[in-house]
Enzyme design. Sequence first.
Site, PDB file in Angstrom:
ATOM      1  N   ILE A  64      60.406  25.438  66.253  1.00 54.05           N
ATOM      2  CA  ILE A  64      60.282  26.832  65.819  1.00 54.05           C
ATOM      3  C   ILE A  64      59.866  27.687  67.018  1.00 54.05           C
ATOM      4  O   ILE A  64      58.725  28.154  67.103  1.00 54.05           O
ATOM      5  CB  ILE A  64      59.280  26.975  64.644  1.00 54.05           C
ATOM      6  CG1 ILE A  64      59.584  25.964  63.530  1.00 54.05           C
ATOM      7  CG2 ILE A  64      59.320  28.404  64.084  1.00 54.05           C
ATOM      8  CD1 ILE A  64      58.558  25.943  62.404  1.00 54.05           C
ATOM      9  N   PRO A  65      60.779  27.858  67.984  1.00 54.17           N
ATOM     10  CA  PRO A  65      60.432  28.722  69.116  1.00 54.17           C
ATOM     11  C   PRO A  65      60.228  30.152  68.626  1.00 54.17           C
ATOM     12  O   PRO A  65      60.906  30.599  67.700  1.00 54.17           O
ATOM     13  CB  PRO A  65      61.651  28.605  70.040  1.00 54.17           C
ATOM     14  CG  PRO A  65      62.756  28.082  69.201  1.00 54.17           C
ATOM     15  CD  PRO A  65      62.136  27.348  68.058  1.00 54.17           C
ATOM     16  N   HIS A  66      59.269  30.834  69.242  1.00 50.39           N
ATOM     17  CA  HIS A  66      58.966  32.189  68.790  1.00 50.39           C
ATOM     18  C   HIS A  66      58.335  32.992  69.913  1.00 50.39           C
ATOM     19  O   HIS A  66      57.848  32.435  70.887  1.00 50.39           O
ATOM     20  CB  HIS A  66      58.037  32.156  67.570  1.00 50.39           C
ATOM     21  CG  HIS A  66      56.784  31.377  67.796  1.00 50.39           C
ATOM     22  ND1 HIS A  66      56.730  30.012  67.664  1.00 50.39           N
ATOM     23  CD2 HIS A  66      55.538  31.757  68.151  1.00 50.39           C
ATOM     24  CE1 HIS A  66      55.505  29.588  67.932  1.00 50.39           C
ATOM     25  NE2 HIS A  66      54.758  30.631  68.230  1.00 50.39           N
ATOM     26  N   GLY A  67      58.376  34.296  69.741  1.00 41.33           N
ATOM     27  CA  GLY A  67      57.763  35.173  70.724  1.00 41.33           C
ATOM     28  C   GLY A  67      57.739  36.600  70.233  1.00 41.33           C
ATOM     29  O   GLY A  67      58.386  36.948  69.245  1.00 41.33           O
ATOM     30  N   LEU A 102      62.177  32.623  65.947  1.00 39.21           N
ATOM     31  CA  LEU A 102      61.542  33.770  65.321  1.00 39.21           C
ATOM     32  C   LEU A 102      61.085  34.744  66.398  1.00 39.21           C
ATOM     33  O   LEU A 102      60.355  34.367  67.315  1.00 39.21           O
ATOM     34  CB  LEU A 102      60.342  33.306  64.486  1.00 39.21           C
ATOM     35  CG  LEU A 102      59.629  34.366  63.662  1.00 39.21           C
ATOM     36  CD1 LEU A 102      60.565  34.959  62.607  1.00 39.21           C
ATOM     37  CD2 LEU A 102      58.410  33.775  62.997  1.00 39.21           C
TER      38      LEU A 102
END
Length: 153
Positions: A64-67, A102
């Site tokens: 779930i990569p996010h930033g 996300l």
Amino acid sequence: MEITDLLSPENVIANLRASSKKQALHELARRAAEATGLHERAIFDVLLERERLGTTGVGNGIAIPHGKLPDLKRLYGLFARLDQPIDFDSIDEQPVDLIFLLLAPESAGADHLKALARVSRLLRDRPTCEKLRGADQPAALYALLTEPTAHAA
């Protein structure tokens, strides 16, 4: 918060080709740039910076990569089922084949955390993940991700 608040059908990729974590993040950043109108490099840099803090490979083949990005107006999600699992430096050291990207506005605060929790809850459901792994059409993946009966909040 519902998955439909984050994800649109056109942001579902059925067979993403990537041979490494970096390549997967780059391709996701490219697709996210198309969806958000932001620069691909800005998205990619935010994702890499987050990975430097610790992997977003949460285990069981899921990442779930996010930033957060200053020019983003709302939360955006992008889902990809990889055509082949890749090493993602996951906490369980297993390869990843399901990725939910996300992106949030810098001002999102609690909404960003709520969205992460919602996505995490969805992807912790093993039967759902098995179905996602068995689907090879974007529309089928989107339907599985957004069906209201599963993963009630």
